[in-house]
Design a protein around this motif. Structure first.
Motif, mmCIF file in Angstrom:
data_model
loop_
_atom_site.group_PDB
_atom_site.id
_atom_site.type_symbol
_atom_site.label_atom_id
_atom_site.label_comp_id
_atom_site.label_asym_id
_atom_site.label_seq_id
_atom_site.Cartn_x
_atom_site.Cartn_y
_atom_site.Cartn_z
ATOM 1 N N TRP A 155 0.884 -1.258 -0.104
ATOM 2 C CA TRP A 155 0.003 -0.113 0.012
ATOM 3 C C TRP A 155 0.997 1.243 0.063
ATOM 4 O O TRP A 155 0.482 2.279 -0.732
ATOM 5 C CB TRP A 155 -1.006 -0.059 1.148
ATOM 6 C CG TRP A 155 -1.964 -1.048 1.139
ATOM 7 C CD1 TRP A 155 -2.320 -1.866 0.235
ATOM 8 C CD2 TRP A 155 -3.009 -1.196 2.422
ATOM 9 N NE1 TRP A 155 -3.450 -2.560 0.400
ATOM 10 C CE2 TRP A 155 -3.715 -2.242 1.836
ATOM 11 C CE3 TRP A 155 -3.108 -0.772 3.377
ATOM 12 C CZ2 TRP A 155 -5.036 -2.674 2.541
ATOM 13 C CZ3 TRP A 155 -4.181 -1.018 4.382
ATOM 14 C CH2 TRP A 155 -5.072 -2.069 3.773
ATOM 15 N N ILE A 156 1.962 1.209 0.851
ATOM 16 C CA ILE A 156 2.790 2.279 0.911
ATOM 17 C C ILE A 156 3.639 2.530 -0.224
ATOM 18 O O ILE A 156 3.661 3.572 -0.802
ATOM 19 C CB ILE A 156 3.854 2.214 2.274
ATOM 20 C CG1 ILE A 156 2.926 2.192 3.573
ATOM 21 C CG2 ILE A 156 4.845 3.334 2.177
ATOM 22 C CD1 ILE A 156 3.625 2.091 4.666
ATOM 23 N N SER A 157 4.072 1.486 -0.935
ATOM 24 C CA SER A 157 4.791 1.535 -2.283
ATOM 25 C C SER A 157 3.927 2.264 -3.348
ATOM 26 O O SER A 157 4.509 2.933 -4.015
ATOM 27 C CB SER A 157 5.591 0.150 -2.588
ATOM 28 O OG SER A 157 6.176 -0.185 -1.512
ATOM 29 N N ASP A 158 2.730 1.678 -3.411
ATOM 30 C CA ASP A 158 1.811 2.124 -4.363
ATOM 31 C C ASP A 158 1.122 3.470 -4.095
ATOM 32 O O ASP A 158 0.234 3.944 -4.758
ATOM 33 C CB ASP A 158 0.688 1.041 -4.579
ATOM 34 C CG ASP A 158 1.278 -0.011 -5.067
ATOM 35 O OD1 ASP A 158 2.511 -0.259 -5.548
ATOM 36 O OD2 ASP A 158 0.958 -1.318 -4.933
ATOM 37 N N ARG A 159 1.432 4.067 -2.673
ATOM 38 C CA ARG A 159 0.790 5.227 -2.321
ATOM 39 C C ARG A 159 -0.822 5.031 -2.302
ATOM 40 O O ARG A 159 -1.547 6.087 -2.820
ATOM 41 C CB ARG A 159 1.073 6.397 -3.151
ATOM 42 C CG ARG A 159 2.720 6.565 -3.087
ATOM 43 C CD ARG A 159 3.277 7.938 -3.612
ATOM 44 N NE ARG A 159 4.449 8.009 -3.930
ATOM 45 C CZ ARG A 159 5.189 9.003 -4.648
ATOM 46 N NH1 ARG A 159 4.514 10.020 -5.120
ATOM 47 N NH2 ARG A 159 6.391 9.029 -4.432
ATOM 48 N N SER A 160 -0.965 4.032 -1.879
ATOM 49 C CA SER A 160 -2.707 3.620 -2.053
ATOM 50 C C SER A 160 -3.634 4.485 -1.187
ATOM 51 O O SER A 160 -2.950 4.860 -0.183
ATOM 52 C CB SER A 160 -3.042 2.116 -1.721
ATOM 53 O OG SER A 160 -4.282 2.023 -1.496
#
Length: 261
Positions: free
Chosen positions: A224-229
């Motif tokens: 989630w954090i890597s994709d800035r979800s």
């Protein structure tokens, strides 16, 4: 040496099967039987009786201390050379005199080294943990406190965590709460037969399952954090700290996702 360890100070009271001797000495059955026969023939061992056991009976032996003392010593005698030209130095070396480098410090196993007596703090802590574990056992089935504490200490020496052993006792107390007296197990038998082992295995299995689930959850949060979800808004501060500690994400990724560290 194994028979001597099983004997009393006067050499008597040795009662252990040849199978037990074989397991502990890692010798073959034939070797154990032949050696015992030779000890009996030489008078080093003496049969003094028999004790009943589950397989029939076990012969009781006594070590003849007089015979043992009469045996030839196995250690080489100390030979004094009397050398006076280059005698061995008992003190630490002073090192090279040209460079002025000091010699090595006195080794810790030097005979003249005086060691401090061992502290009993660790023993006291172990005793307290054993008492706490035994206190969790159903009180109406407590029996042989000294034997129970001894078995608990043996389990802890076998690298069973005291916390896990306490959980195992508590789990058994819960499972057996409705047992009739004919089905319950007294504490000395319970610890002696290591009935806590099944509970320990269940505790470890559940812990591994929980750790695996937690790792999967953290991995999903890291994505989630890597994709800035938009789902990042549901991530808590404690979870952010755990993700940073596990190095699943970096500080820069945390900041880019709009989360504070």
């Amino acid at each position: 040496m194994f028979l001597a360890d099983k004997a009393s100070d006067d050499g008597s009271g040795i009662w252990c099967s040849k199978g037990t001797i074989q397991r502990h000495t890692e010798l073959g059955e034939t070797t154990v039987k032949r050696t015992v026969r030779e000890f009996l023939k030489d008078g080093i061992l003496v049969e003094t009786g028999a004790r009943t056991c589950k397989n029939g009976f076990t012969v009781v032996y006594r070590i003849n201390l007089a015979k043992v003392e009469a045996l030839d010593p196995t250690l080489e005698p100390e030979i004094e050379t009397g050398a006076t030209v280059d005698p061995v130095q008992t003190e630490p070396g002073t090192g090279a005199t040209v460079a002025g480098v000091p010699g090595p410090p006195r080794p810790p196993n030097r005979p003249k080294t005086i060691h401090k007596p061992p502290t009993r703090k660790r023993e006291v802590v172990a005793d307290e943990k054993a008492e706490k574990i035994l206190a969790a056992y159903p009180p109406d089935r407590l029996r042989g406190k000294a034997a129970c504490l001894a078995q608990i200490e043996v389990a802890m020496k076998d690298e069973i965590a005291p916390e896990d052993l306490l959980l195992a006792v508590q789990a058994y107390a819960t499972d057996s709460a409705g047992f009739t007296r004919s089905k319950v197990c007294f504490s000395d038998n319970w610890f002696q037969s290591r009935r806590w082992q099944r509970y320990i295995e269940d505790i470890r299995a559940k812990r591994e399952k929980s750790q695996a689930a937690s790792a999967d959850h953290h991995k999903r949060l890291g994505c989630w954090i890597s994709d800035r979800s938009p789902m990042c808004k549901h991530i808590t501060g404690n979870q952010v700290t755990a993700l940073l500690a596990s190095k699943l994400v970096s500080e820069a990724q945390i900041q880019a996702a709009g989360l504070g560290s």
